[in-house]
Design a protein around this motif. Structure first.
Motif, mmCIF file in Angstrom:
data_model
loop_
_atom_site.group_PDB
_atom_site.id
_atom_site.type_symbol
_atom_site.label_atom_id
_atom_site.label_comp_id
_atom_site.label_asym_id
_atom_site.label_seq_id
_atom_site.Cartn_x
_atom_site.Cartn_y
_atom_site.Cartn_z
ATOM 1 N N ALA A 154 25.837 27.782 40.078
ATOM 2 C CA ALA A 154 25.541 28.662 38.948
ATOM 3 C C ALA A 154 26.051 30.073 39.225
ATOM 4 O O ALA A 154 26.588 30.740 38.331
ATOM 5 N N GLY A 155 25.902 30.534 40.465
ATOM 6 C CA GLY A 155 26.407 31.855 40.827
ATOM 7 C C GLY A 155 27.912 31.937 40.725
ATOM 8 O O GLY A 155 28.467 32.928 40.259
ATOM 9 N N LYS A 156 28.587 30.875 41.181
ATOM 10 C CA LYS A 156 30.051 30.836 41.089
ATOM 11 C C LYS A 156 30.494 30.836 39.631
ATOM 12 O O LYS A 156 31.454 31.510 39.264
ATOM 13 N N GLY A 203 32.689 33.667 37.755
ATOM 14 C CA GLY A 203 33.924 33.302 37.059
ATOM 15 C C GLY A 203 33.954 33.791 35.629
ATOM 16 O O GLY A 203 34.979 34.268 35.138
ATOM 17 N N ILE A 204 32.818 33.703 34.956
ATOM 18 C CA ILE A 204 32.734 34.188 33.576
ATOM 19 C C ILE A 204 32.926 35.697 33.532
ATOM 20 O O ILE A 204 33.672 36.212 32.706
ATOM 21 N N ARG A 205 32.277 36.428 34.441
ATOM 22 C CA ARG A 205 32.449 37.895 34.483
ATOM 23 C C ARG A 205 33.902 38.266 34.742
ATOM 24 O O ARG A 205 34.456 39.166 34.105
ATOM 25 N N GLU A 206 34.518 37.582 35.693
ATOM 26 C CA GLU A 206 35.917 37.874 36.016
ATOM 27 C C GLU A 206 36.825 37.535 34.842
ATOM 28 O O GLU A 206 37.778 38.261 34.562
ATOM 29 N N ILE A 257 42.640 35.365 50.880
ATOM 30 C CA ILE A 257 41.704 34.767 51.836
ATOM 31 C C ILE A 257 40.458 35.618 51.985
ATOM 32 O O ILE A 257 39.342 35.095 52.095
ATOM 33 N N SER A 258 40.588 36.933 51.925
ATOM 34 C CA SER A 258 39.440 37.814 52.093
ATOM 35 C C SER A 258 38.411 37.652 50.960
ATOM 36 O O SER A 258 37.269 38.057 51.095
ATOM 37 N N GLN A 259 38.833 37.065 49.824
ATOM 38 C CA GLN A 259 37.933 36.895 48.683
ATOM 39 C C GLN A 259 37.404 35.475 48.552
ATOM 40 O O GLN A 259 36.637 35.197 47.639
ATOM 41 N N VAL A 260 37.791 34.576 49.428
ATOM 42 C CA VAL A 260 37.304 33.202 49.371
ATOM 43 C C VAL A 260 35.889 33.173 49.931
ATOM 44 O O VAL A 260 35.669 33.563 51.080
ATOM 45 N N PRO A 261 34.915 32.751 49.101
ATOM 46 C CA PRO A 261 33.529 32.739 49.586
ATOM 47 C C PRO A 261 33.311 31.677 50.635
ATOM 48 O O PRO A 261 33.910 30.605 50.607
#
Length: 93
Positions: A5-7, A11-14, A87-91
């Motif tokens: 749900a957080g992801k 994604g919706i915000r982005e 890569i720095s943004q991959v959770p």
């Protein structure tokens, strides 16, 4: 699942942020070409009030066809790219 749900929410915000940037770019191009919203309505068939709402990010749910029509009316082509984030943004899982 809270993680999923957080992801999804992120994604919706982005996605909304991307749409705001896209409409800012479309507005800038329309203004650069000296076109009014009334002229864009004539070129696209999209009501001037809808165009204004889209440009002002009041209506952030355009159809793909509307986006393509707006780009075409400005002599542009809409492109959608799918790419992996840096890569720095991959959770971490």
């Amino acid at each position: 699942n809270r993680l999923a749900a957080g992801k999804m929410a992120r994604g919706i915000r982005e996605g909304r942020a991307e749409l705001r940037r896209a409409f800012a770019t479309l507005r800038a191009e329309r203004e650069r070409q000296g076109l009014s919203l009334a002229q864009m309505e004539a070129r696209t068939g999209i009501a001037e009030s809808t165009l204004r709402a889209l440009e002002d990010a009041e209506e952030a749910n355009p159809t793909f066809g509307e986006l393509c029509g707006l780009a075409e009316a400005l002599g542009r082509k809409l492109e959608i790219n799918f790419h992996a984030p840096p890569i720095s943004q991959v959770p971490a899982e």
